[in-house]
Motif scaffolding. Structure first.
Motif, mmCIF file in Angstrom:
data_model
loop_
_atom_site.group_PDB
_atom_site.id
_atom_site.type_symbol
_atom_site.label_atom_id
_atom_site.label_comp_id
_atom_site.label_asym_id
_atom_site.label_seq_id
_atom_site.Cartn_x
_atom_site.Cartn_y
_atom_site.Cartn_z
ATOM 1 N N GLU A 153 -2.460 6.152 8.926
ATOM 2 C CA GLU A 153 -3.529 5.582 8.102
ATOM 3 C C GLU A 153 -3.366 4.067 7.987
ATOM 4 O O GLU A 153 -4.353 3.318 8.044
ATOM 5 C CB GLU A 153 -3.508 6.206 6.701
ATOM 6 C CG GLU A 153 -3.964 7.643 6.674
ATOM 7 C CD GLU A 153 -3.711 8.310 5.323
ATOM 8 O OE1 GLU A 153 -4.455 9.257 5.021
ATOM 9 O OE2 GLU A 153 -2.781 7.905 4.581
ATOM 10 N N GLN A 154 -2.141 3.629 7.836
ATOM 11 C CA GLN A 154 -1.876 2.195 7.713
ATOM 12 C C GLN A 154 -2.212 1.477 9.022
ATOM 13 O O GLN A 154 -2.787 0.393 9.012
ATOM 14 C CB GLN A 154 -0.420 1.933 7.336
ATOM 15 C CG GLN A 154 -0.114 0.485 7.039
ATOM 16 C CD GLN A 154 -0.877 -0.063 5.858
ATOM 17 O OE1 GLN A 154 -1.159 0.634 4.885
ATOM 18 N NE2 GLN A 154 -1.249 -1.321 5.920
ATOM 19 N N TYR A 200 0.213 3.557 -3.065
ATOM 20 C CA TYR A 200 -0.404 4.819 -2.663
ATOM 21 C C TYR A 200 0.617 5.592 -1.829
ATOM 22 O O TYR A 200 0.570 5.565 -0.589
ATOM 23 C CB TYR A 200 -1.700 4.572 -1.875
ATOM 24 C CG TYR A 200 -2.690 3.734 -2.656
ATOM 25 C CD1 TYR A 200 -3.521 4.323 -3.613
ATOM 26 C CD2 TYR A 200 -2.766 2.360 -2.466
ATOM 27 C CE1 TYR A 200 -4.405 3.556 -4.348
ATOM 28 C CE2 TYR A 200 -3.650 1.590 -3.200
ATOM 29 C CZ TYR A 200 -4.464 2.192 -4.144
ATOM 30 O OH TYR A 200 -5.340 1.425 -4.879
ATOM 31 N N SER A 218 -5.975 1.193 9.257
ATOM 32 C CA SER A 218 -6.424 0.177 8.311
ATOM 33 C C SER A 218 -6.131 -1.236 8.839
ATOM 34 O O SER A 218 -6.992 -2.124 8.769
ATOM 35 C CB SER A 218 -5.735 0.384 6.963
ATOM 36 O OG SER A 218 -6.059 -0.645 6.076
ATOM 37 N N LYS A 275 0.831 -1.212 0.000
ATOM 38 C CA LYS A 275 0.000 0.000 0.000
ATOM 39 C C LYS A 275 0.863 1.258 0.000
ATOM 40 O O LYS A 275 0.525 2.249 -0.649
ATOM 41 C CB LYS A 275 -0.929 -0.012 1.205
ATOM 42 C CG LYS A 275 -1.928 1.138 1.205
ATOM 43 C CD LYS A 275 -2.915 0.973 2.336
ATOM 44 C CE LYS A 275 -3.932 2.094 2.314
ATOM 45 N NZ LYS A 275 -4.883 1.952 3.426
ATOM 46 N N TYR A 276 1.988 1.228 0.734
ATOM 47 C CA TYR A 276 2.882 2.391 0.757
ATOM 48 C C TYR A 276 3.463 2.681 -0.627
ATOM 49 O O TYR A 276 3.721 3.829 -0.968
ATOM 50 C CB TYR A 276 4.042 2.173 1.733
ATOM 51 C CG TYR A 276 3.666 2.188 3.197
ATOM 52 C CD1 TYR A 276 3.307 3.368 3.840
ATOM 53 C CD2 TYR A 276 3.711 1.020 3.952
ATOM 54 C CE1 TYR A 276 2.993 3.378 5.190
ATOM 55 C CE2 TYR A 276 3.403 1.029 5.300
ATOM 56 C CZ TYR A 276 3.037 2.207 5.924
ATOM 57 O OH TYR A 276 2.728 2.222 7.260
ATOM 58 N N ASN A 309 1.132 8.428 -0.769
ATOM 59 C CA ASN A 309 0.732 9.408 0.246
ATOM 60 C C ASN A 309 0.206 8.748 1.518
ATOM 61 O O ASN A 309 -0.203 9.442 2.452
ATOM 62 C CB ASN A 309 -0.335 10.366 -0.320
ATOM 63 C CG ASN A 309 0.227 11.239 -1.419
ATOM 64 O OD1 ASN A 309 1.418 11.563 -1.412
ATOM 65 N ND2 ASN A 309 -0.598 11.602 -2.383
ATOM 66 N N THR A 310 0.215 7.414 1.575
ATOM 67 C CA THR A 310 -0.243 6.695 2.757
ATOM 68 C C THR A 310 0.662 7.031 3.934
ATOM 69 O O THR A 310 1.880 6.920 3.845
ATOM 70 C CB THR A 310 -0.224 5.168 2.524
ATOM 71 O OG1 THR A 310 -1.067 4.865 1.415
ATOM 72 C CG2 THR A 310 -0.684 4.410 3.751
ATOM 73 N N THR A 311 0.056 7.423 5.038
ATOM 74 C CA THR A 311 0.831 7.696 6.249
ATOM 75 C C THR A 311 0.848 6.446 7.131
ATOM 76 O O THR A 311 -0.011 5.557 6.974
ATOM 77 C CB THR A 311 0.226 8.862 7.056
ATOM 78 O OG1 THR A 311 -1.059 8.448 7.548
ATOM 79 C CG2 THR A 311 0.097 10.127 6.217
ATOM 80 N N GLU A 312 1.799 6.391 8.041
ATOM 81 C CA GLU A 312 1.838 5.267 8.973
ATOM 82 C C GLU A 312 0.559 5.208 9.796
ATOM 83 O O GLU A 312 0.032 4.127 10.043
ATOM 84 C CB GLU A 312 3.060 5.353 9.895
ATOM 85 C CG GLU A 312 4.341 4.948 9.224
ATOM 86 C CD GLU A 312 5.530 4.888 10.174
ATOM 87 O OE1 GLU A 312 5.385 5.173 11.377
ATOM 88 O OE2 GLU A 312 6.623 4.545 9.691
#
Length: 150
Positions: A139-140, A132, A143, A128-129, A134-137
């Motif tokens: 957000e991960q 995408y 999720s 995902k990183y 712009n994925t932040t830790e």
């Protein structure tokens, strides 16, 4: 020898388990989860609690690979290196044992320690990183918590 960076040390501290891959003299692979592990100086040390195959393989073939991730951040490292079995009769055993006993709280006996000298490292990150960027830790983490039912 590769030095353990502060990022690698932090990832070790954030990981609950690691997976140690070994191979026999006949090149038969084995992967085993390890719960009691940490960094010690510029090495990784692992308490050999219930690890007869791991110990046997390392005595036959010292090349190993260890991987660990923070399951929520979904980041970690893969480290390759040379392993050595430290016997309780070794002068270094008691210093390493103190560190590992702190982690076990004395609940898991062990007579040997695997000491790994790192020869290469690479990060492990969830796709995902990459897909995408712009994925932040955070957000991960959210999720992963949702996926794992936390």
């Amino acid at each position: 020898m590769v030095q353990l960076t502060k990022e690698i040390k932090a990832a070790i501290d954030d990981s609950v388990l690691c997976w140690l891959a070994t191979s026999s003299a006949d090149n038969i692979p084995n992967v085993s989860p390890k719960e009691i592990f940490c960094f010690f100086e510029d090495h990784i040390i692992i308490a050999n609690i219930a690890s007869p195959q791991t110990v046997k393989n390392i005595r036959e073939n010292k090349n190993v690979c260890i991987s660990f991730i923070d399951i929520l951040k979904q980041k970690g490292f893969q480290l390759k290196g040379i392993a050595e079995i430290i016997e309780n009769s070794s002068k270094d055993f008691s210093r390493m044992e103190k560190v590992l006993l702190h982690l076990t709280e004395g609940k898991f006996p062990f007579a040997t320690i695997t000491k790994i000298t790192i020869t290469s490292s690479k990060p492990i990150i969830a796709p995902k990183y990459l897909l995408y960027p712009n994925t932040t830790e955070q957000e991960q983490i959210e999720s992963a918590k949702k996926s794992y039912g936390f």
